[in-house]
Design a protein around this motif. Structure first.
Motif, PDB file in Angstrom:
ATOM      1  N   LEU A 539      40.740  51.740  41.082  1.00 35.49           N
ATOM      2  CA  LEU A 539      40.198  52.663  40.087  1.00 35.49           C
ATOM      3  C   LEU A 539      41.312  53.388  39.337  1.00 35.49           C
ATOM      4  CD1 LEU A 539      37.173  54.158  42.069  1.00 35.49           C
ATOM      5  CD2 LEU A 539      37.120  52.506  40.202  1.00 35.49           C
ATOM      6  N   LEU A 540      42.414  53.660  40.039  1.00 35.61           N
ATOM      7  CA  LEU A 540      43.559  54.290  39.380  1.00 35.61           C
ATOM      8  C   LEU A 540      44.152  53.342  38.335  1.00 35.61           C
ATOM      9  CD1 LEU A 540      45.170  56.952  39.516  1.00 35.61           C
ATOM     10  CD2 LEU A 540      46.718  55.828  41.140  1.00 35.61           C
ATOM     11  N   LYS A 541      44.083  52.066  38.609  1.00 37.22           N
ATOM     12  CA  LYS A 541      44.533  51.059  37.637  1.00 37.22           C
ATOM     13  C   LYS A 541      43.601  51.007  36.438  1.00 37.22           C
ATOM     14  CE  LYS A 541      45.526  46.089  37.279  1.00 37.22           C
ATOM     15  NZ  LYS A 541      45.515  44.786  37.982  1.00 37.22           N
ATOM     16  N   ASN A 542      42.302  51.304  36.669  1.00 35.47           N
ATOM     17  CA  ASN A 542      41.273  51.341  35.630  1.00 35.47           C
ATOM     18  C   ASN A 542      41.161  50.009  34.879  1.00 35.47           C
ATOM     19  OD1 ASN A 542      39.203  52.504  34.137  1.00 35.47           O
ATOM     20  ND2 ASN A 542      40.609  53.265  32.547  1.00 35.47           N
ATOM     21  N   PRO A 543      40.847  48.915  35.583  1.00 37.75           N
ATOM     22  CA  PRO A 543      40.750  47.610  34.915  1.00 37.75           C
ATOM     23  C   PRO A 543      39.422  47.452  34.187  1.00 37.75           C
ATOM     24  CG  PRO A 543      40.189  47.382  37.220  1.00 37.75           C
ATOM     25  CD  PRO A 543      40.558  48.829  37.026  1.00 37.75           C
ATOM     26  N   ARG A 544      39.388  46.516  33.253  1.00 42.48           N
ATOM     27  CA  ARG A 544      38.143  46.209  32.540  1.00 42.48           C
ATOM     28  C   ARG A 544      37.254  45.288  33.369  1.00 42.48           C
ATOM     29  NH1 ARG A 544      37.846  47.755  27.313  1.00 42.48           N
ATOM     30  NH2 ARG A 544      39.766  48.516  26.317  1.00 42.48           N
ATOM     31  N   VAL A 545      37.880  44.487  34.228  1.00 43.24           N
ATOM     32  CA  VAL A 545      37.134  43.557  35.079  1.00 43.24           C
ATOM     33  C   VAL A 545      37.469  43.855  36.536  1.00 43.24           C
ATOM     34  CG1 VAL A 545      36.759  41.143  35.717  1.00 43.24           C
ATOM     35  CG2 VAL A 545      37.119  41.760  33.310  1.00 43.24           C
ATOM     36  N   LEU A 546      36.449  43.954  37.365  1.00 38.20           N
ATOM     37  CA  LEU A 546      36.639  44.223  38.788  1.00 38.20           C
ATOM     38  C   LEU A 546      36.134  43.020  39.582  1.00 38.20           C
ATOM     39  CD1 LEU A 546      37.464  46.332  40.928  1.00 38.20           C
ATOM     40  CD2 LEU A 546      35.095  47.165  40.878  1.00 38.20           C
ATOM     41  N   VAL A 547      37.029  42.443  40.387  1.00 39.97           N
ATOM     42  CA  VAL A 547      36.669  41.316  41.249  1.00 39.97           C
ATOM     43  C   VAL A 547      36.611  41.819  42.684  1.00 39.97           C
ATOM     44  CG1 VAL A 547      37.303  39.018  42.063  1.00 39.97           C
ATOM     45  CG2 VAL A 547      37.756  39.655  39.685  1.00 39.97           C
ATOM     46  N   LEU A 548      35.446  41.729  43.298  1.00 37.14           N
ATOM     47  CA  LEU A 548      35.242  42.183  44.677  1.00 37.14           C
ATOM     48  C   LEU A 548      35.061  40.954  45.552  1.00 37.14           C
ATOM     49  CD1 LEU A 548      32.625  44.998  43.870  1.00 37.14           C
ATOM     50  CD2 LEU A 548      35.116  45.247  44.109  1.00 37.14           C
ATOM     51  N   ASP A 549      36.075  40.657  46.362  1.00 40.44           N
ATOM     52  CA  ASP A 549      36.028  39.456  47.201  1.00 40.44           C
ATOM     53  C   ASP A 549      35.715  39.854  48.634  1.00 40.44           C
ATOM     54  OD1 ASP A 549      36.237  37.009  48.337  1.00 40.44           O
ATOM     55  OD2 ASP A 549      38.329  36.662  47.835  1.00 40.44           O
ATOM     56  N   GLU A 550      34.430  39.751  49.006  1.00 44.05           N
ATOM     57  CA  GLU A 550      33.991  40.099  50.367  1.00 44.05           C
ATOM     58  C   GLU A 550      34.484  41.498  50.752  1.00 44.05           C
ATOM     59  OE1 GLU A 550      31.966  38.288  51.864  1.00 44.05           O
ATOM     60  OE2 GLU A 550      32.335  36.161  51.568  1.00 44.05           O
TER      61      GLU A 550
END
Length: 624
Positions: A539-550
């Motif tokens: 969240l600190l990086k604040n990306p446009r795309v979040l990939v949640l791997d397991e």
């Protein structure tokens, strides 16, 4: 990454021998001339300092010849004048003063030369180490899944450290000893060409012996470094927190010790062989060095006796003999040093070859020459498209099916999309292809409508955040781990991200707050705490795309609920790709894709897929 078939799905490790030879090499090992040229290239940034060193070495070598010549004058003009009479104290005083002055000047030059040599040599070695580290950082993820971490560490530490002496001393030693040998040989010829022939007659034999010994030592050196690599790999695996925990829980400490002891015994044997491989040669050299002065005395006696028998001057005085044997030591000892250097170079060639092998590895994933920034235009930023994407891991067997086979889907900016399926179905591979950790074998992965292969990797990664099943934390403070995403983040930004990840209150409750040291890989924290810190970091990086791997599969029910709540906040306003095993974590996804055998079997919302009564409904029933 956990879940679907990852890069190690078909054997993530290769044997130590295969690792050491590096099946990723794009070409044969560098040739000997090529190695020499590349070593010289390492010194290019320091050519002016090197020029100063060479000048100092030349001065030092030239001065080293003066004392023996002055010694001749001390004997023949000062102590025992050849024209008779007693010692000439005035001449003797000047000659002794000159000798002392030469020693003082030589010592001063030696100090300055040593300082320059140490600085240049160590900087070159440091540059080589950084160059190797930077190059390894550029390698694709697949390289590291196929190579033991300890082997990589050994290249950086043992191999580069093994050539330290060559980098720091070789140039000065070669130049200095070569000049000394040449000047000493000239001085010997001036003093007596007959004695010079006697002193040098066996040198060709020693040179031939040296080359043979060098080849043997080079082979042993290569095997020694391979053994050191394996020892480093064993140490890294067995003495990490995870390795120690595994050994203790399975009572395998004695087996790990035996494995290390066996490789250590091999290392000892190789070190002894490397040491002994040159001892016979150096013993021969020592005999030669000891015998030649005695032979010179004997031959001098024959020449003087023969001259007296014929009734003419021999041309060899006591001063000549003393000066000649002194100069001879100035010749033979540098010659021996040059032979040692030649042996070191032959030995180091194996180490340089191993270093240059790694430097010659070509990353499988590189920026295109005209790579551009990803689009941040409204409606495009955060859009993900897979167009008929197929993928096969580089180390997959020829007959194996592809991990992904013609996968097509589209994710609009701000959507929450999930991928579910059995282990090995290809879910994690999809997550790896989005940030371009691997490249598709066929088809195209797109970000914002652009093929990711046409985008700058660093800029693409700036827009994508990844949370894995097993978050990696450094042995540092909580704040330092969070700032890894944004080094210049203020404490207010850190606390805000931690609050969104539902971990701020927990951190504030620690005795040292955000300065709390988390331990290696975060072992001082619970699984839920580590995962929420990883979410805060993203969240600190604040990306446009979040990939949640397991991202929650390894957590208990309570922690899963806490982390899931944090993830719901993290998803707000950004495209989210969730790779999940637990279907309960993705029931509110805008769209769910069911993956099987590398293909999309079903797609729809949770309710639609349950109503379909297919693979998803079956998975859901099993978990319920």
């Amino acid at each position: 990454m956990g879940g679907g078939m990852g890069p190690g799905g078909r054997g993530s490790r290769i044997s130590s021998g295969d690792t050491d030879r590096q099946r990723e090499l794009n070409s044969a090992a560098p040739s000997i001339p090529d190695i020499g040229r590349r070593i010289a290239e390492l010194f290019r940034p320091y050519r002016w300092q090197l020029a100063v060193i060479i000048v100092l070495v030349l001065l030092s070598a030239a001065l080293a010849i003066l004392p023996p010549l002055l010694t001749q004058r001390v004997f023949d003009d000062g102590l025992f004048p050849v024209d008779g009479g007693g010692p000439r104290l005035g001449i003797l005083g000047w000659l002794v003063g000159a000798m002392i002055a030469v020693f003082v000047v030589s010592s001063g030059i030696g100090i300055v030369q040593t300082r320059y040599t140490a600085r240049v040599g160590n900087r070159v070695m440091g540059d080589l180490r950084v160059q190797l580290f930077r190059h390894l950082q550029s390698m694709e993820l697949g390289f590291f899944t196929r190579t033991k971490t300890g082997v990589i560490q050994s290249r950086l530490q043992n191999d580069v450290g093994g050539v330290a002496n060559v980098l720091t001393n070789t140039v000065t030693n070669v130049v200095g000893n070569t000049v000394t040998v040449i000047s000493a040989a000239v001085a010997m010829l001036v003093l007596s060409w007959e004695l010079t022939l006697i002193a040098l007659v066996l040198l060709p034999v020693l040179v031939i012996a040296q080359r043979r010994v060098g080849r043997i030592r080079a082979k042993i050196a290569g095997k020694t470094q391979e053994s050191l690599s394996e020892m480093t790999a064993i140490t890294q695996e067995a003495l990490s927190v995870s390795g120690v925990l595994l050994a203790k829980t399975y009572s395998r400490q004695s087996d790990e010790t035996a494995r290390y002891a066996a490789e250590n015994a091999r290392q000892i044997d190789l070190q002894v062989r490397q040491t002994m491989s040159g001892q016979v040669f150096f013993a021969l050299v020592q005999v030669f060095l000891s015998a030649v002065p005695a032979i010179v005395y004997l031959v001098s006696g024959w020449i003087i006796a023969a001259a007296q028998g014929e009734g003419f001057e021999a041309g060899i005085t006591a001063g000549t003999i003393v000066a000649f044997t002194t100069v001879q030591s100035r010749l033979l000892f540098p010659l021996m040093a040059l032979m040692r250097i030649a042996l070191d170079l032959q030995t180091s060639r194996a180490l340089f070859a191993r270093i240059f092998e790694y430097l010659d590895l070509r990353p499988a994933i590189v920026d295109a020459p005209d790579a551009r920034e990803p689009s941040d235009a409204p409606g495009r930023a955060g859009r993900i498209d897979f167009d008929a994407v197929s993928f096969r891991y580089p180390d997959a067997a020829a007959g194996d099916r592809p991990t992904l086979d013609g996968v097509t889907f589209h994710v609009e900016p701000g959507e929450f999309v999930a991928f579910v399926g059995a282990s090995g179905s290809g879910k994690t591979t999809i997550g790896n292809l989005i940030p371009r950790l691997y490249d598709a074998s066929a088809g195209a992965v797109r970000y914002g409508g652009d093929d990711v292969r046409e985008l700058a990797q660093e800029a693409l990664m700036d827009r994508i955040g990844v949370v894995t099943q097993e978050p990696y934390l450094f042995h540092a403070s909580v704040a330092a781990n969070l700032r890894y995403a944004k080094p210049d983040a203020s404490i207010e930004e850190i606390e805000r991200a931690a609050g969104l990840a539902n971990i701020h209150d927990t951190i504030a409750g620690f005795a040292d707050g955000y300065d709390t040291i988390v331990g290696e890989r975060g072992y001082r924290l619970s699984g839920g705490e580590k995962q929420r810190i990883a979410i805060a970091r993203v969240l600190l990086k604040n990306p446009r795309v979040l990939v949640l791997d397991e991202a929650t599969s390894a957590l208990d029910t309570v922690n899963e609920r806490i982390v899931q709540h944090a993830l719901e906040d993290a998803r707000s306003g950004r495209t989210t790709i969730a790779i999940a095993h637990r279907l309960s974590t993705v029931v509110d996804a805008d769209r769910i894709y069911v993956i099987g055998a590398g293909r999309i079997l079903e797609e729809g919302t949770h309710a639609e897929l349950l109503a379909l009564g297919g693979a998803y409904a079956e998975l859901y029933a099993q978990q319920q």
